[in-house]
Scaffold this motif. Structure first.
Motif, mmCIF file in Angstrom:
data_model
loop_
_atom_site.group_PDB
_atom_site.id
_atom_site.type_symbol
_atom_site.label_atom_id
_atom_site.label_comp_id
_atom_site.label_asym_id
_atom_site.label_seq_id
_atom_site.Cartn_x
_atom_site.Cartn_y
_atom_site.Cartn_z
ATOM 1 N N VAL A 95 0.859 -1.184 0.000
ATOM 2 C CA VAL A 95 0.000 0.000 0.000
ATOM 3 C C VAL A 95 0.890 1.226 0.000
ATOM 4 C CG1 VAL A 95 -1.778 1.246 1.252
ATOM 5 C CG2 VAL A 95 -1.776 -1.250 1.248
ATOM 6 N N ILE A 96 0.629 2.125 -0.958
ATOM 7 C CA ILE A 96 1.381 3.360 -1.050
ATOM 8 C C ILE A 96 0.445 4.492 -0.675
ATOM 9 C CG2 ILE A 96 2.659 4.918 -2.566
ATOM 10 C CD1 ILE A 96 3.309 2.394 -4.263
ATOM 11 N N ILE A 97 0.845 5.275 0.311
ATOM 12 C CA ILE A 97 0.027 6.394 0.763
ATOM 13 C C ILE A 97 0.739 7.684 0.343
ATOM 14 C CG2 ILE A 97 -0.966 7.564 2.747
ATOM 15 C CD1 ILE A 97 -0.940 4.812 4.137
ATOM 16 N N PRO A 98 0.075 8.494 -0.484
ATOM 17 C CA PRO A 98 0.749 9.733 -0.948
ATOM 18 C C PRO A 98 0.897 10.754 0.162
ATOM 19 C CG PRO A 98 -1.464 9.547 -1.872
ATOM 20 C CD PRO A 98 -1.211 8.323 -1.045
#
Length: 98
Positions: A95-98
């Motif tokens: 999961v990539i969270i900006p």
């Protein structure tokens, strides 16, 4: 243990989302008069102490049952066959969270 935000019932109170294992919980059939006690155990986080509950931890499991039917996983009902194979893919979701 992550908080349960749905209804505060805990089927696997000792589950650890970071241990790389699935917590498989099997509740044996029970008489209707036992339902209130089972409910209390679910909400007080000690259903794992019930003689009706069997729990196992594994990264892979193959379940074989007498007939197809409904199962619950992650609190949702689903219809599945006689044989159910479940595998955990450790760190399989990034999961990539900006």
């Amino acid at each position: 243990m992550p908080p349960n935000t749905e209804n505060n019932a805990y089927i696997a109170p000792n589950a650890d989302i970071s241990d790389g294992k699935l917590d498989i919980c099997i509740l044996s059939p029970f008489k209707l008069f036992k339902a209130p006690g089972i409910g209390i155990q679910l909400f007080s986080k000690n259903i794992d102490k019930s003689r009706l509950m069997q729990s196992e931890r594994a990264s892979h499991i193959l379940l074989e049952r007498i007939s197809e039917g409904v199962v619950h996983f992650d609190g949702e009902p689903h219809r599945m066959g006689k044989q159910i194979e479940i595998s955990l893919i450790n760190q399989g979701l990034n999961v990539i969270i900006p």
